[in-house]
Design a protein around this motif. Structure first.
Motif, PDB file in Angstrom:
ATOM      1  N   ALA A  96       0.821  -1.208   0.000  1.00  0.00           N
ATOM      2  CA  ALA A  96       0.000   0.000   0.000  1.00  0.00           C
ATOM      3  C   ALA A  96       0.854   1.257   0.000  1.00  0.00           C
ATOM      4  O   ALA A  96       0.414   2.317  -0.467  1.00  0.00           O
ATOM      5  N   HIS A  97       2.078   1.160   0.514  1.00  0.00           N
ATOM      6  CA  HIS A  97       2.993   2.306   0.499  1.00  0.00           C
ATOM      7  C   HIS A  97       3.973   2.234  -0.672  1.00  0.00           C
ATOM      8  O   HIS A  97       4.318   3.266  -1.251  1.00  0.00           O
ATOM      9  N   ARG A 131      -6.540  -2.044   5.516  1.00  0.00           N
ATOM     10  CA  ARG A 131      -7.311  -0.818   5.290  1.00  0.00           C
ATOM     11  C   ARG A 131      -6.617   0.381   5.930  1.00  0.00           C
ATOM     12  O   ARG A 131      -6.570   1.469   5.328  1.00  0.00           O
ATOM     13  N   ALA A 132      -6.072   0.201   7.126  1.00  0.00           N
ATOM     14  CA  ALA A 132      -5.421   1.327   7.803  1.00  0.00           C
ATOM     15  C   ALA A 132      -4.210   1.815   7.020  1.00  0.00           C
ATOM     16  O   ALA A 132      -4.015   3.025   6.834  1.00  0.00           O
ATOM     17  N   HIS A 133      -3.383   0.885   6.532  1.00  0.00           N
ATOM     18  CA  HIS A 133      -2.190   1.312   5.794  1.00  0.00           C
ATOM     19  C   HIS A 133      -2.558   1.856   4.422  1.00  0.00           C
ATOM     20  O   HIS A 133      -1.917   2.803   3.935  1.00  0.00           O
ATOM     21  N   ALA A 134      -3.577   1.285   3.770  1.00  0.00           N
ATOM     22  CA  ALA A 134      -4.006   1.827   2.484  1.00  0.00           C
ATOM     23  C   ALA A 134      -4.582   3.231   2.662  1.00  0.00           C
ATOM     24  O   ALA A 134      -4.334   4.125   1.837  1.00  0.00           O
ATOM     25  N   ALA A 135      -5.335   3.451   3.750  1.00  0.00           N
ATOM     26  CA  ALA A 135      -5.885   4.786   4.014  1.00  0.00           C
ATOM     27  C   ALA A 135      -4.769   5.773   4.334  1.00  0.00           C
ATOM     28  O   ALA A 135      -4.801   6.924   3.871  1.00  0.00           O
ATOM     29  N   ALA A 179       6.018   1.617   4.774  1.00  0.00           N
ATOM     30  CA  ALA A 179       6.240   0.275   4.245  1.00  0.00           C
ATOM     31  C   ALA A 179       7.004  -0.590   5.234  1.00  0.00           C
ATOM     32  O   ALA A 179       6.683  -1.771   5.423  1.00  0.00           O
ATOM     33  N   SER A 180       8.007  -0.014   5.886  1.00  0.00           N
ATOM     34  CA  SER A 180       8.778  -0.788   6.867  1.00  0.00           C
ATOM     35  C   SER A 180       7.923  -1.131   8.088  1.00  0.00           C
ATOM     36  O   SER A 180       8.027  -2.238   8.634  1.00  0.00           O
ATOM     37  N   LYS A 181       7.071  -0.218   8.513  1.00  0.00           N
ATOM     38  CA  LYS A 181       6.175  -0.502   9.646  1.00  0.00           C
ATOM     39  C   LYS A 181       5.179  -1.610   9.287  1.00  0.00           C
ATOM     40  O   LYS A 181       4.929  -2.518  10.088  1.00  0.00           O
ATOM     41  N   TRP A 187       1.209  -0.861  13.370  1.00  0.00           N
ATOM     42  CA  TRP A 187       0.310   0.190  12.923  1.00  0.00           C
ATOM     43  C   TRP A 187       1.098   1.483  12.812  1.00  0.00           C
ATOM     44  O   TRP A 187       2.088   1.695  13.522  1.00  0.00           O
ATOM     45  N   TYR A 188       0.655   2.385  11.926  1.00  0.00           N
ATOM     46  CA  TYR A 188       1.443   3.590  11.671  1.00  0.00           C
ATOM     47  C   TYR A 188       0.525   4.733  11.277  1.00  0.00           C
ATOM     48  O   TYR A 188      -0.371   4.574  10.454  1.00  0.00           O
TER      49      TYR A 188
END
Length: 198
Positions: A96-97, A131-135, A179-181, A187-188
């Motif tokens: 996602a990142h 969903r959280a990382h894509a958002a 991306a690393s997280k 979570w980030y």
């Protein structure tokens, strides 16, 4: 005693002779043995019967379907036809990142926003972590797009030539950290990024 004339023709006895009236010697011009006219033709053995046709084996049955390989199973999970494993969630969170970052760099900041939208629409329902990382990735692209538009106007007073690369550098650094997280399963929340999309 009178001598009979010698001739190559066979001598046929007359009716008063005790010998048979049919010739028993072959005609010199004929070839092969001579058979009497009333003799039956020789009996030849009947032709041998044809051997039976070979028995072909029955067609082999199709093998049962094999189990899907690990690569096929992973592809099904990532494309949405199978539930995600924790490793798949981390992989999708990282992508996602990375996907918007790659498009962002290759297009000088113009296609990263579109890549983030597409990724968010495709994977927002696959799990809360994805969903959280894509958002977050989409929020970074939104604030980056706003910063690039402002920098474009500021180029009229020359300061935009300084803010434009700074905005690009901010987006690159935030996407790499995100991306690393995600790869580590963490979570980030990106800094300086409003939550436009959740």
């Amino acid at each position: 005693m009178s001598q009979q004339p010698q001739s190559n023709e066979p001598v046929f006895p007359d009716a008063t002779s005790p010998y048979p009236s049919q010739p028993t010697q072959p005609v010199p011009s004929a070839s092969g043995p001579a058979y009497p006219a009333d003799a039956a033709p020789p009996a030849y053995p009947p032709p041998a019967a044809y051997p039976p046709p070979p028995a072909f084996p029955p067609p082999a049955a199709y093998p049962p379907p094999t189990q899907q390989s690990g690569w096929s199973q992973a592809t099904d999970r990532l494309t949405g036809s199978a539930p995600l494993t924790p490793k798949d969630e981390r992989t999708l969170g990282m992508l996602a990142h990375l996907v918007p970052l790659i498009f962002f760099v290759l297009s000088a900041g113009t296609l990263g926003f579109i890549a983030s939208i597409v990724f968010y629409i495709m994977y927002k329902d696959r799990g809360p972590f994805v969903r959280a990382h894509a958002a977050n990735s989409l929020n970074v692209q939104i604030i980056t797009l706003i910063g690039l538009i402002i920098s474009g106007f500021l180029m009229l007073v020359l300061i935009g030539f300084l803010t434009y690369p700074m905005v690009c550098l901010f987006a690159i650094v935030v996407h790499i950290i995100g991306a690393s997280k995600a790869s580590a399963g963490q979570w980030y929340n990106p800094p300086l990024t409003p939550q436009f999309v959740r």
